[in-house]
Every structure is written in structure tokens, then in C-alpha cells.
Design an enzyme around this catalytic site. Structure first.
Site, PDB file in Angstrom:
ATOM      1  N   ARG A   1     -81.132 -28.744  14.653  1.00 43.45           N
ATOM      2  CA  ARG A   1     -79.826 -28.371  14.111  1.00 43.45           C
ATOM      3  C   ARG A   1     -80.026 -27.669  12.775  1.00 43.45           C
ATOM      4  O   ARG A   1     -80.907 -28.027  11.993  1.00 43.45           O
ATOM      5  CB  ARG A   1     -78.939 -29.613  13.875  1.00 43.45           C
ATOM      6  CG  ARG A   1     -78.852 -30.581  15.036  1.00 43.45           C
ATOM      7  CD  ARG A   1     -78.117 -30.036  16.232  1.00 43.45           C
ATOM      8  NE  ARG A   1     -76.761 -29.592  15.953  1.00 43.45           N
ATOM      9  CZ  ARG A   1     -75.692 -30.381  15.915  1.00 43.45           C
ATOM     10  NH1 ARG A   1     -75.812 -31.673  16.101  1.00 43.45           N
ATOM     11  NH2 ARG A   1     -74.494 -29.880  15.691  1.00 43.45           N
TER      12      ARG A   1
ATOM     13  N   GLU B   1     -65.651 -32.678  14.352  1.00 51.82           N
ATOM     14  CA  GLU B   1     -66.176 -33.903  13.753  1.00 51.82           C
ATOM     15  C   GLU B   1     -65.007 -34.796  13.309  1.00 51.82           C
ATOM     16  O   GLU B   1     -63.860 -34.499  13.609  1.00 51.82           O
ATOM     17  CB  GLU B   1     -67.067 -33.538  12.554  1.00 51.82           C
ATOM     18  CG  GLU B   1     -68.167 -32.545  12.917  1.00 51.82           C
ATOM     19  CD  GLU B   1     -69.073 -32.195  11.748  1.00 51.82           C
ATOM     20  OE1 GLU B   1     -69.181 -33.003  10.815  1.00 51.82           O
ATOM     21  OE2 GLU B   1     -69.656 -31.109  11.767  1.00 51.82           O
TER      22      GLU B   1
END
Ligand SMILES: [Zn+2]
Length: 284
Positions: free
Chosen positions: A267, A3
Site C-alpha cells: 500500500r 474508511e
């Protein structure tokens, strides 16, 4: 994964190749492993990158952009398991691209990708302006203002955690940091954006900034699968500061109650149902 903090760590680690000229390009894994997405083909990339001078390293959301003394840039999206290294890689058999420089004292730049889900594309300025315009890629999570954050997400009925992962709203946040950010802001991941009170947006913005900046300082999060490595092939350090991610069943650092795990939009989400209650929501 990786990320914003991991990709920003890559970007910072690669700054020392700015000014170098490309001497050779090879694709060591091309014949053995399922190929990742290359645009154009490896053969053409080889020809077009040769002798270019690197003029800058940027980050767009979770992508690295390498600029040259030409009107094209190499855009690398590591997706799940991609890494950029200026050191020996964790497993040489997964080295997908190796770029050597005229200055042989600098380690070749390696794009490593175990699963091969990343993408490596040489794009023109024009193509990039279309692919990465503000409708497709929102403002960077490190740069967005609290007002802009509320303005871009505030009308959505989606749960705030799902909205944080949508790169069109703001870019850079993925599954690990979304859970950590919401825990620190004490906002429940299921809270619908359009019911968050004004002060919740301020808290959320502050938490985005503090979590991402701390994670960058510690060079990102290397999880138990050990996939993510810095450009020097070292582990990041922010995983030791995770407060909810991957901690289902353990005691919350703040209140002592167990951390919960649940699934949102396919998720995994982690949260403390006590600390992250619905107090920042407008009553219906
Ligand atoms: Zn708690």
C-alpha cells in the site's frame, strides 16, 4: 476506501430510515454486471427482507449494519467503491440493491458499487457474534483508549502504519487516514510498534481522534476519482485538509520539505521525512 469517516457519514445519513417498513427489494444490476457477494442469494434476500421494520443503523469498523424487528441484520461492507445512498446515485447502472419503504416520501435506499467488490449479507445475531468478536475486529478507532491502543499494538514488530491498517488491532482506519494520522502525530510510518516510546502512543491516540473526528465533520474524503459520495450524493470535504496523502513531491505544510511516497505491505504511504523522524523511538 471508504474508511471510518466515510462509513460513519453513511450511518448518520441513514438514520432517518429507522422505523420504516420495507416495501420492496430489487437488484437492478444483477443480470448485467458481475455480481458482488450476496448472502443469501438475491432471491432469498428479497423474501427475507420484505415487510421488516428497520430498528437501527450501526457501524462495525468499515461496515454498516441495518437492524430489523427480527434476529437478523443486514451487514453491508462497501470495500473499495460501495456507497449507500438516499438520493439518486452517481450512475444508476451500478445500483446493486434498491430498497423501497412503505413511506414513499423517503427516497429508496440504494447500495451502489461500481467495481462490485463490496458484500451484502443478512446475518443472524449468533453469526455476527462469531464474525465480529474482539479477536477478529478490534475496538472502534473512535472508542479505543490510549492504554488499549498501546496494549493491542505495542508488542508488535510491525511498522506502525501497517499495524494501524490491521482491523484486528483496532477497526476503522484505512490507507488514507493512516498516513494523515501519523503525519499529525509526527511519527514515522516505518517506526516499529515495539520501539515507540510511551509518549508516542499518547500522541498517536490523540491524532487518531482528531483526524477521524474532523473528517467525520467534513463528511469524509472524496478523492480525485470522485467515487466516494455522501448518502445525499454529495462530495465529502476532508480531502481539502489532507496534508500528506497523495501529495508526494509537494512541500510539507509544516517544514517545507518535499512529501515522500513509499510502499508498505503493498500500500502507498505518504510522509514528511523531516517532521516524521524517529525521535519517538526507543534507542536500540
Ligand atoms: Zn515536514
Amino acid at each position: 476506501m471508504p474508511e471510518l469517516p466515510e462509513v460513519e457519514t453513511m450511518r448518520r445519513g441513514l438514520e432517518k430510515i429507522v422505523g420504516l417498513r420495507i416495501h420492496s427489494v430489487s437488484f437492478p444490476a444483477a443480470k448485467r454486471l458481475r455480481s458482488l457477494l450476496f448472502k443469501p442469494s438475491p432471491q432469498r434476500l428479497k423474501t427475507r427482507l420484505l415487510s421488516l421494520v428497520i430498528t437501527g443503523i450501526r457501524r462495525i469498523g468499515k461496515r454498516i449494519v441495518i437492524d430489523f424487528n427480527s434476529d437478523e441484520s443486514l451487514v453491508i461492507e462497501p470495500r473499495m467503491t460501495g456507497l449507500l445512498l438516499l438520493a439518486n446515485s452517481p450512475s444508476p447502472e451500478h445500483n446493486r440493491v434498491e430498497i423501497c419503504f412503505d413511506d414513499s416520501s423517503i427516497h429508496p435506499l440504494i447500495y451502489w458499487d461500481r467495481r462490485g467488490l463490496g458484500t451484502v449479507q443478512l446475518l443472524s445475531v449468533h453469526t455476527m457474534s462469531i464474525l465480529f468478536n474482539s479477536n477478529r475486529i478490534g475496538p472502534d478507532a473512535l472508542l479505543i483508549t490510549a492504554e488499549d491502543l498501546q496494549c493491542r499494538l505495542g508488542r508488535s514488530r510491525r511498522p506502525v502504519k501497517v499495524a494501524l491498517l490491521d482491523q484486528r488491532g483496532l477497526s476503522g482506519i484505512g490507507n488514507i487516514y493512516a498516513s494523515e494520522i501519523l503525519f499529525r502525530a509526527q511519527i514515522h510510518p516505518r517506526a516499529p510498534c515495539n520501539r515507540l516510546l510511551p509518549q508516542a502512543w499518547g500522541r498517536l491516540h490523540e491524532s487518531i481522534q482528531s483526524v477521524l473526528r474532523e473528517a467525520i465533520q467534513l463528511k469524509g474524503s472524496t478523492l480525485s476519482d470522485a467515487t466516494y459520495r455522501t448518502p445525499q450524493n454529495r462530495s465529502g470535504g476532508f480531502q481539502f485538509h489532507h496534508q500528506v496523502y497523495g501529495k508526494q513531491g509537494t512541500s510539507c505544510f509544516v517544514c517545507g520539505n518535499p512529501i515522500e511516497r513509499f510502499v508498505q505491505a503493498q500500500r502507498a504511504t505518504f510522509a514528511c521525512p523531516t517532521c516524521q523522524n524517529m525521535r519517538f523511538l526507543r534507542k536500540l
